[in-house]
Design a protein around this motif. Structure first.
Motif, PDB file in Angstrom:
ATOM      1  N   ALA A  85       0.850  -1.200   0.000  1.00 56.33           N
ATOM      2  CA  ALA A  85       0.000   0.000   0.000  1.00 56.33           C
ATOM      3  C   ALA A  85       0.884   1.248   0.000  1.00 56.33           C
ATOM      4  N   HIS A  86       0.379   2.322  -0.577  1.00 54.24           N
ATOM      5  CA  HIS A  86       1.101   3.604  -0.556  1.00 54.24           C
ATOM      6  C   HIS A  86       0.642   4.385   0.672  1.00 54.24           C
ATOM      7  N   PRO A  87       1.387   5.317   1.196  1.00 59.01           N
ATOM      8  CA  PRO A  87       2.651   5.858   0.740  1.00 59.01           C
ATOM      9  C   PRO A  87       3.803   4.872   0.945  1.00 59.01           C
ATOM     10  N   HIS A  88       4.879   5.140   0.190  1.00 59.52           N
ATOM     11  CA  HIS A  88       6.140   4.426   0.402  1.00 59.52           C
ATOM     12  C   HIS A  88       7.140   5.452   0.910  1.00 59.52           C
ATOM     13  N   SER A  89       7.628   5.202   2.119  1.00 59.57           N
ATOM     14  CA  SER A  89       8.426   6.239   2.781  1.00 59.57           C
ATOM     15  C   SER A  89       9.807   5.742   3.183  1.00 59.57           C
ATOM     16  N   SER A  90      10.771   6.655   3.113  1.00 56.89           N
ATOM     17  CA  SER A  90      12.072   6.462   3.776  1.00 56.89           C
ATOM     18  C   SER A  90      12.040   7.400   4.986  1.00 56.89           C
ATOM     19  N   ASP A  91      13.145   7.556   5.670  1.00 57.81           N
ATOM     20  CA  ASP A  91      13.147   8.518   6.780  1.00 57.81           C
ATOM     21  C   ASP A  91      12.957   9.939   6.268  1.00 57.81           C
ATOM     22  N   GLU A  92      13.355  10.156   5.002  1.00 50.24           N
ATOM     23  CA  GLU A  92      13.385  11.514   4.452  1.00 50.24           C
ATOM     24  C   GLU A  92      12.199  11.878   3.584  1.00 50.24           C
ATOM     25  N   VAL A  93      11.652  10.865   2.882  1.00 45.31           N
ATOM     26  CA  VAL A  93      10.679  11.148   1.806  1.00 45.31           C
ATOM     27  C   VAL A  93       9.495  10.190   1.888  1.00 45.31           C
ATOM     28  N   THR A 128      10.869   6.776  -4.066  1.00 41.92           N
ATOM     29  CA  THR A 128      11.216   7.216  -2.715  1.00 41.92           C
ATOM     30  C   THR A 128      12.728   7.254  -2.534  1.00 41.92           C
ATOM     31  N   PHE A 129      13.384   6.166  -2.963  1.00 44.07           N
ATOM     32  CA  PHE A 129      14.833   6.101  -2.719  1.00 44.07           C
ATOM     33  C   PHE A 129      15.631   6.984  -3.676  1.00 44.07           C
ATOM     34  N   LEU A 130      15.136   7.134  -4.889  1.00 48.68           N
ATOM     35  CA  LEU A 130      15.837   8.042  -5.818  1.00 48.68           C
ATOM     36  C   LEU A 130      15.809   9.461  -5.261  1.00 48.68           C
ATOM     37  N   LEU A 131      14.629   9.872  -4.777  1.00 52.96           N
ATOM     38  CA  LEU A 131      14.506  11.225  -4.209  1.00 52.96           C
ATOM     39  C   LEU A 131      15.434  11.368  -3.001  1.00 52.96           C
ATOM     40  N   THR A 132      15.408  10.344  -2.145  1.00 52.77           N
ATOM     41  CA  THR A 132      16.251  10.368  -0.942  1.00 52.77           C
ATOM     42  C   THR A 132      17.712  10.541  -1.349  1.00 52.77           C
ATOM     43  N   ASP A 133      18.093   9.831  -2.406  1.00 49.84           N
ATOM     44  CA  ASP A 133      19.476   9.860  -2.846  1.00 49.84           C
ATOM     45  C   ASP A 133      19.856  11.204  -3.475  1.00 49.84           C
ATOM     46  N   PHE A 134      19.021  11.688  -4.390  1.00 47.32           N
ATOM     47  CA  PHE A 134      19.338  12.965  -5.053  1.00 47.32           C
ATOM     48  C   PHE A 134      19.331  14.137  -4.068  1.00 47.32           C
ATOM     49  N   LEU A 135      18.529  14.015  -3.023  1.00 47.19           N
ATOM     50  CA  LEU A 135      18.443  15.111  -2.053  1.00 47.19           C
ATOM     51  C   LEU A 135      19.764  15.340  -1.315  1.00 47.19           C
ATOM     52  N   LYS A 136      20.609  14.307  -1.332  1.00 46.00           N
ATOM     53  CA  LYS A 136      21.906  14.451  -0.641  1.00 46.00           C
ATOM     54  C   LYS A 136      22.760  15.512  -1.340  1.00 46.00           C
ATOM     55  N   ASP A 137      22.584  15.645  -2.675  1.00 43.73           N
ATOM     56  CA  ASP A 137      23.472  16.532  -3.437  1.00 43.73           C
ATOM     57  C   ASP A 137      22.784  17.727  -4.085  1.00 43.73           C
ATOM     58  N   PHE A 138      21.440  17.712  -4.109  1.00 45.86           N
ATOM     59  CA  PHE A 138      20.766  18.775  -4.861  1.00 45.86           C
ATOM     60  C   PHE A 138      19.681  19.430  -4.009  1.00 45.86           C
ATOM     61  N   ASP A 139      19.272  20.637  -4.461  1.00 41.70           N
ATOM     62  CA  ASP A 139      18.165  21.273  -3.736  1.00 41.70           C
ATOM     63  C   ASP A 139      16.848  20.620  -4.167  1.00 41.70           C
ATOM     64  N   LYS A 163      12.689  17.237   5.313  1.00 37.85           N
ATOM     65  CA  LYS A 163      13.502  18.453   5.340  1.00 37.85           C
ATOM     66  C   LYS A 163      12.680  19.701   4.969  1.00 37.85           C
ATOM     67  N   TYR A 164      11.657  19.519   4.129  1.00 43.62           N
ATOM     68  CA  TYR A 164      10.832  20.663   3.706  1.00 43.62           C
ATOM     69  C   TYR A 164       9.431  20.427   4.263  1.00 43.62           C
ATOM     70  N   SER A 165       9.331  20.590   5.563  1.00 41.70           N
ATOM     71  CA  SER A 165       8.139  20.063   6.237  1.00 41.70           C
ATOM     72  C   SER A 165       6.904  20.952   6.111  1.00 41.70           C
ATOM     73  N   ASN A 166       6.966  22.033   5.314  1.00 39.83           N
ATOM     74  CA  ASN A 166       5.752  22.818   5.062  1.00 39.83           C
ATOM     75  C   ASN A 166       5.302  22.702   3.606  1.00 39.83           C
TER      76      ASN A 166
END
Ligand code: M6R
Length: 606
Positions: A85-93, A128-139, A163-166
């Protein structure tokens, strides 16, 4: 398919997300979930089954938060289960997704090599994981666009970031996504219908666009990370209601309001005073049409099959019909002198949209016949003919089928008149007959209420059923069979009655229910002969014919009689008993009428 909702607000959002998910359940209902940001952390709750289950879960363990995303799922990758079931979450996304990621296996392998641990069998978790990964280096916007560029396939996404909780993020390619503007809150939704109770100010994301929602502003970006402006649209005030009222389910409501559907549709197109049909700004001069191609899926396709008969009788224009999922991949020579008509209740069906897109790319003339006028198909075609049926919620299409047929029939008459292929008196007679249609439908509805339930009992022990008809009754036989299988899970076949002897007759055995559609038309005697062939082989015949029709009823188990009408109007009346039949068989089998297993109302995946 799947339904997505997202809300960024000053207030708590869970209850509004749940209410919107209930509206979106027609898109998928095998699992549901929600994620909110609570005290700066992603809080995910999800479960297998309906939104009702999620609601119970949230009752026991409430979820707070001023922004969140929600999802109802129609499984593509991985069985319907809690873990998929969705959502699929990491700690970040946290991600909710509608669509299919075609390169998910390959992406998953690469992400696993980087140490990401997958929990589900879905194609979504890679996002989820791609976003988590790209967020390490990009805005934020760069990370989103980098992720989207890595994905093949179609998607509409709702995303939360720790990180962008609003901010709630929306993005799309292929699958539709509406964005809504509210008072002190903003929204994302798979369609505007889900947002309608909260706002009538919306815009639609186009392919490759991304939006960032906070409670007081919405920013849009293109795939090059550049800010863009979007036009805000005001949704029409829909006078139709999407409530069940006193009906047990939406399907019985929708079947029973078909006289109103017909009345509303006729009122929009037919001017009884001038005895004329209104058709302004049609994209192609009917005198110049080389060929008409009618395209749709499922029930909408059946309305195209029916229309082929009308067009061929009323005009000299060659007519082709096509199933959208086939049309889109065939090597077809598209011709600028042809008119391509797309029929779709939802206006979001992926295959129909792709077929339309192909036509648009080749600059040929397109027209759509839709129920949802704000839909992607309506917005992309050169010309729209709405069916004015009001919201259809039951997954099985009933009143929309009637509306689709009606608009196609009205169009055939008008084109015929413009091309002078019908006499003035015939044209006026057809318009006059149309005026009588809502009452004929009403009488048929009343008749079916009393006479169909008893017949349904006969189907309970059957292994399957057949529906046979000729001419205009053939597409209705197809539709009768589709309704029965979709609702009652009973195998059913629709056939041209004359085709039986070429194979399907082998299926007839003692007690098999066979519905024979034999109105008093030019095929009548032939169909009755086919009926005798079925009886001779033990088939249990349910004969559908006209009132006052003196047919031999010997060995016919049941006879149903529809009112006598102009031959062209019989499909509208013949459909009704078949809808009732499917409905009652499914009820007796305790099937979920509005949400048959494995299906969804809006089929936004290939
Ligand atoms: O929204 P659309 O009219 O494009 O949908 C096409 C089919 O998916 C739809 O008619 C389907 O066959 C119905 N569930 C049949 O009752």
């Amino acid at each position: 398919m799947c339904g997505i909702i997202g809300i960024a607000s000053k207030k708590l959002v869970t209850s509004n997300i749940i209410q919107s998910l209930k509206k979106l359940e027609y898109r998928g209902y095998d699992s549901a979930g929600i994620a909110t940001i609570v005290n700066g952390e992603i809080n995910e709750k999800k479960c297998a089954g309906r939104v009702e289950n999620l609601e119970k879960m949230l009752f026991k363990s409430p979820s707070s938060g001023n922004l969140g995303i929600g999802h109802v799922r129609w499984a593509t990758h991985g069985i319907p289960s809690h873990v998929n079931a969705h959502p699929h979450s990491s700690d970040e996304v946290s991600v909710v997704h509608n669509g299919i990621i075609e390169n998910s296996n390959e992406l998953k392998k690469n992400l696993e090599k980087k140490g990401y641990k997958f929990k589900s069998q879905t194609d979504t978790e890679v996002i989820t994981f791609l976003l988590t990964d790209f967020l390490k280096d990009f805005d934020l916007v760069e990370a989103i666009n980098k992720t989207l560029k890595t994905l093949n396939g179609s998607f509409a996404l709702g995303i939360l970031f720790k990180k962008y909780s609003n901010i709630v993020v929306g993005a799309r390619r292929g699958s539709p996504l509406a964005v809504g503007y509210g008072p002190e809150e903003n929204y994302l939704g798979s369609d505007s219908y889900a947002l309608k109770s909260m706002t009538n100010k919306i815009t639609y994301l186009e392919d490759g666009e991304v939006c960032l929602l906070t409670n007081n502003k919405i920013d849009f970006y293109n795939s090059k990370n550049k800010k863009i402006n979007k036009e805000i649209l005001t949704l029409s005030n829909d006078k139709h209601t999407a409530e069940k009222g006193d009906y047990k389910d939406f399907m019985s409501k929708e079947i029973n309001e078909q006289n109103i559907t017909a009345k509303a549709c006729i009122k929009e197109y037919v001017d009884h005073l001038r005895k004329d049909i209104n058709l302004y700004n049609f994209p192609i001069n009917p005198l110049d049409i080389n060929k008409i191609i009618l395209i749709g899926c499922g029930t909408a396709y059946h309305s195209c099959v029916t229309a082929k008969y009308w067009f061929e009788e009323l005009t000299n224009i060659p007519i082709d019909i096509d199933i959208a999922s086939e049309f889109r991949y065939r090597k077809i020579k598209l011709n600028k002198k042809n008119l391509y008509i797309f029929v779709s209740q939802s206006g979001e069906t992926a295959d129909t949209f792709a077929a339309l897109d192909l036509c648009k790319k080749n600059s040929v003339k397109t027209c759509s016949i839709v129920n949802v006028v704000e839909s992607s198909i309506a917005r992309s075609s050169d010309f729209v003919l709405p069916i004015h049926a009001g919201p259809e919620i039951g997954v099985a299409s009933t009143k929309a089928f009637l509306g689709q047929m009606l608009v196609l029939y009205i169009l055939a008459i008008k084109i015929s008149e413009i091309r002078k292929e019908i006499s003035k008196s015939d044209y006026e007679k057809k318009i006059n007959d149309l005026k009588k249609l809502p009452d004929l439908i009403k009488n048929t509805l009343n008749y079916c209420q009393d006479n169909v339930p008893i017949i349904a009992k006969d189907f309970l022990k059957a292994k399957g059923a057949m529906f046979l008809g000729r001419g205009l009754s053939f597409p209705i036989a197809l539709e009768g069979a589709l309704k029965l299988k979709e609702l009652s899970y009973l195998h059913a076949e629709g056939y041209p009655a004359g085709e039986m002897k070429h194979g399907p007759l082998a299926l007839i055995e003692e007690g098999l229910p066979v519905v024979i559609l034999a109105p008093k038309d030019r095929y009548f005697e032939k169909t009755i002969s086919n009926m005798q062939e079925v009886i001779a082989r033990g088939g249990k015949v349910i004969l559908l014919t006209n009132e006052d029709n003196k047919v031999i009823r010997e060995n016919v188990r049941f006879t149903l009689e529809i009112p006598v009408s102009n031959e062209h109007l019989t499909p509208f009346l013949m459909t009704i008993p078949l809808q009732f039949l499917a409905y009652h068989v499914a009820s007796l089998k305790n099937c979920d009428i509005d949400k048959p297993r494995n299906l969804a109302k809006s089929v936004t995946v290939e």
